[in-house]
Design an enzyme around this catalytic site. Sequence first.
Site, PDB file in Angstrom:
ATOM      1  N   ASP A  47      34.209  -8.332  18.314  1.00  0.00           N
ATOM      2  CA  ASP A  47      35.283  -9.083  17.646  1.00  0.00           C
ATOM      3  C   ASP A  47      35.253  -8.577  16.193  1.00  0.00           C
ATOM      4  O   ASP A  47      34.214  -8.672  15.325  1.00  0.00           O
ATOM      5  CB  ASP A  47      35.028 -10.639  17.517  1.00  0.00           C
ATOM      6  CG  ASP A  47      36.064 -11.214  16.941  1.00  0.00           C
ATOM      7  OD1 ASP A  47      37.301 -11.643  17.604  1.00  0.00           O
ATOM      8  OD2 ASP A  47      36.158 -11.109  15.742  1.00  0.00           O
ATOM      9  N   TYR A  52      38.597  -6.317   8.111  1.00  0.00           N
ATOM     10  CA  TYR A  52      37.306  -6.250   7.976  1.00  0.00           C
ATOM     11  C   TYR A  52      37.008  -4.991   7.579  1.00  0.00           C
ATOM     12  O   TYR A  52      35.568  -4.555   7.064  1.00  0.00           O
ATOM     13  CB  TYR A  52      36.672  -6.749   9.507  1.00  0.00           C
ATOM     14  CG  TYR A  52      36.577  -8.047   9.957  1.00  0.00           C
ATOM     15  CD1 TYR A  52      37.238  -8.891   9.278  1.00  0.00           C
ATOM     16  CD2 TYR A  52      36.099  -8.487  11.240  1.00  0.00           C
ATOM     17  CE1 TYR A  52      37.404 -10.177   9.911  1.00  0.00           C
ATOM     18  CE2 TYR A  52      36.407  -9.496  11.792  1.00  0.00           C
ATOM     19  CZ  TYR A  52      36.913 -10.419  11.101  1.00  0.00           C
ATOM     20  OH  TYR A  52      37.229 -11.806  11.615  1.00  0.00           O
ATOM     21  N   LYS A  77      42.390  -7.648  15.399  1.00  0.00           N
ATOM     22  CA  LYS A  77      43.556  -8.503  14.687  1.00  0.00           C
ATOM     23  C   LYS A  77      44.469  -8.095  14.143  1.00  0.00           C
ATOM     24  O   LYS A  77      44.079  -7.017  13.161  1.00  0.00           O
ATOM     25  CB  LYS A  77      42.919  -9.563  14.064  1.00  0.00           C
ATOM     26  CG  LYS A  77      41.630 -10.178  14.695  1.00  0.00           C
ATOM     27  CD  LYS A  77      41.084 -11.514  14.232  1.00  0.00           C
ATOM     28  CE  LYS A  77      39.710 -11.754  15.135  1.00  0.00           C
ATOM     29  NZ  LYS A  77      38.402 -11.131  14.141  1.00  0.00           N
ATOM     30  N   HIS A 110      46.118 -12.831  13.100  1.00  0.00           N
ATOM     31  CA  HIS A 110      44.847 -13.339  12.303  1.00  0.00           C
ATOM     32  C   HIS A 110      45.016 -14.613  11.842  1.00  0.00           C
ATOM     33  O   HIS A 110      44.265 -15.520  11.709  1.00  0.00           O
ATOM     34  CB  HIS A 110      44.641 -12.380  11.403  1.00  0.00           C
ATOM     35  CG  HIS A 110      43.151 -12.243  11.069  1.00  0.00           C
ATOM     36  ND1 HIS A 110      42.513 -11.007  10.585  1.00  0.00           N
ATOM     37  CD2 HIS A 110      42.093 -13.405  11.055  1.00  0.00           C
ATOM     38  CE1 HIS A 110      41.085 -11.547  10.445  1.00  0.00           C
ATOM     39  NE2 HIS A 110      40.762 -12.572  10.385  1.00  0.00           N
TER      40      HIS A 110
HETATM   41  P1  NDP Z   1      28.659 -17.182  11.679  1.00  0.00           P
HETATM   42  O1  NDP Z   1      28.754 -18.653  11.804  1.00  0.00           O
HETATM   43  O2  NDP Z   1      28.436 -16.440  12.826  1.00  0.00           O
HETATM   44  O3  NDP Z   1      27.522 -16.993  10.685  1.00  0.00           O
HETATM   45  C1  NDP Z   1      26.798 -15.827  10.357  1.00  0.00           C
HETATM   46  C2  NDP Z   1      25.766 -16.251   9.286  1.00  0.00           C
HETATM   47  O4  NDP Z   1      24.858 -16.739  10.194  1.00  0.00           O
HETATM   48  C3  NDP Z   1      25.235 -14.889   8.546  1.00  0.00           C
HETATM   49  O5  NDP Z   1      24.859 -15.277   7.553  1.00  0.00           O
HETATM   50  C4  NDP Z   1      24.179 -14.627   9.749  1.00  0.00           C
HETATM   51  O6  NDP Z   1      22.940 -13.915   8.806  1.00  0.00           O
HETATM   52  C5  NDP Z   1      23.734 -16.182   9.784  1.00  0.00           C
HETATM   53  N1  NDP Z   1      22.963 -16.203  11.207  1.00  0.00           N
HETATM   54  C6  NDP Z   1      23.318 -15.443  12.408  1.00  0.00           C
HETATM   55  N2  NDP Z   1      22.555 -15.647  13.134  1.00  0.00           N
HETATM   56  C7  NDP Z   1      21.421 -16.351  12.998  1.00  0.00           C
HETATM   57  C8  NDP Z   1      20.268 -17.268  13.495  1.00  0.00           C
HETATM   58  N3  NDP Z   1      20.170 -16.963  14.809  1.00  0.00           N
HETATM   59  N4  NDP Z   1      19.477 -18.007  12.819  1.00  0.00           N
HETATM   60  C9  NDP Z   1      20.081 -18.142  11.505  1.00  0.00           C
HETATM   61  N5  NDP Z   1      21.048 -17.465  10.858  1.00  0.00           N
HETATM   62  C10 NDP Z   1      21.672 -16.575  11.668  1.00  0.00           C
HETATM   63  O7  NDP Z   1      29.899 -16.544  10.834  1.00  0.00           O
HETATM   64  P2  NDP Z   1      31.237 -15.706  10.847  1.00  0.00           P
HETATM   65  O8  NDP Z   1      32.059 -16.128  10.013  1.00  0.00           O
HETATM   66  O9  NDP Z   1      30.632 -14.322  10.756  1.00  0.00           O
HETATM   67  O10 NDP Z   1      31.672 -15.879  12.080  1.00  0.00           O
HETATM   68  C11 NDP Z   1      31.610 -14.867  13.447  1.00  0.00           C
HETATM   69  C12 NDP Z   1      32.849 -14.138  13.707  1.00  0.00           C
HETATM   70  O11 NDP Z   1      33.818 -14.731  13.539  1.00  0.00           O
HETATM   71  C13 NDP Z   1      33.193 -13.167  12.420  1.00  0.00           C
HETATM   72  O12 NDP Z   1      31.892 -12.225  12.478  1.00  0.00           O
HETATM   73  C14 NDP Z   1      34.191 -12.760  13.003  1.00  0.00           C
HETATM   74  O13 NDP Z   1      34.192 -11.770  14.062  1.00  0.00           O
HETATM   75  C15 NDP Z   1      34.966 -14.172  13.495  1.00  0.00           C
HETATM   76  N6  NDP Z   1      35.818 -14.657  12.420  1.00  0.00           N
HETATM   77  C16 NDP Z   1      37.075 -14.791  12.528  1.00  0.00           C
HETATM   78  C17 NDP Z   1      38.067 -15.227  11.708  1.00  0.00           C
HETATM   79  C18 NDP Z   1      39.305 -15.547  11.921  1.00  0.00           C
HETATM   80  O14 NDP Z   1      40.260 -16.141  10.851  1.00  0.00           O
HETATM   81  N7  NDP Z   1      39.731 -15.343  12.841  1.00  0.00           N
HETATM   82  C19 NDP Z   1      37.256 -15.998  10.202  1.00  0.00           C
HETATM   83  C20 NDP Z   1      35.907 -15.860  10.065  1.00  0.00           C
HETATM   84  C21 NDP Z   1      35.108 -14.984  11.036  1.00  0.00           C
HETATM   85  P3  NDP Z   1      22.511 -12.524   8.950  1.00  0.00           P
HETATM   86  O15 NDP Z   1      23.742 -11.668   9.259  1.00  0.00           O
HETATM   87  O16 NDP Z   1      22.128 -12.264   7.563  1.00  0.00           O
HETATM   88  O17 NDP Z   1      21.625 -12.364  10.088  1.00  0.00           O
END
Ligand code: NDP
Length: 278
Positions: A47, A52, A77, A110
Amino acid sequence: MNTVPMWTLNNGVEIPATGYGVFKVKEGDEVFRSVLEALEAGYRLIDTAAIYGNEEGVGRAIKASGLKREEIFLTTKLWNTDQGYDKAFEAFETSLKKLDTDYVDLYLVHWPGKDKYVESYKALEKLYQGKRVRAIGVCNFHIHHLEKLLEETTIVPAMNQIELHPLMNQEEIRTFCKEKGIQVEAWGPLMQGKADLEAPLLVELSKKYKKSPAQIILRWHVQHGVLAIPKSVTPSRIRENIDLFDFELTSEDMAKIDGMNENKRLSADPDTMMNGFE
Ligand code: NDP
């Protein structure tokens, strides 16, 4: 390697039950390495989004993985500044070029903004009819946005991607989408690192099931029929977050996690998120 079950969208297209998100993953080496890692771990849904700024790296990683393009479900998106009927087509072509592919599996609006999402979505309908995308949908749509869209367009969105996690479980939108045949996808499924994964209930369930708190939450999404797309740039977490299909939460434990809901938004509210629309 983990094998992820497939779900079916409202147009019959199959989609993996969980995916890998790349918001805030840096273009270049970081996104290239992370997407490759994710594909090696077994993820088949990636995704991304024009905003991004990492579509090129995503495309390079897919090529380098040695997997066939059709083995991967690729989402991107339409960004807010590109909304409008004509602009949407241009933005789509730019994304395809950056991703180095000739189609995407899912193209999403988006954010709704105020008054251009219907005409933008009509461009997506045209792309779908022309077989340039396998499915179309939206992100961050409240029920009132979906109702307007359903009234004024002809193709029911395959997907609504929204902020959804234990602190904001979006029961009302989930129920609405289920009635209309719209798959719900969770962004911020792990609360974006903005809330404590070590909440007492999650730690308790983590001990009970011998899974991490993140895996407990991600399994809760799966069992609600919600498609989560967790992001991580940490190889061990990338692997952990897909290792969800060898255990099952009881209905009592599902209800306990449901009970964590506070309707607490950790990011922008779609009704007031107007970046790029002014
Ligand atoms: P997430 O809820 O996926 O959280 C990501 C965070 O959690 C990072 O800091 C990561 O750290 C940490 N993390 C990941 N796995 C673990 C684990 N197993 N244990 C502890 N911490 C963990 O947030 P996102 O905002 O990234 O949402 C996911 C996806 O959704 C995005 O990447 C994007 O593709 C989409 N999105 C879409 C939006 C929209 O408007 N349509 C808005 C926001 C996101 P680290 O990377 O350091 O491991």
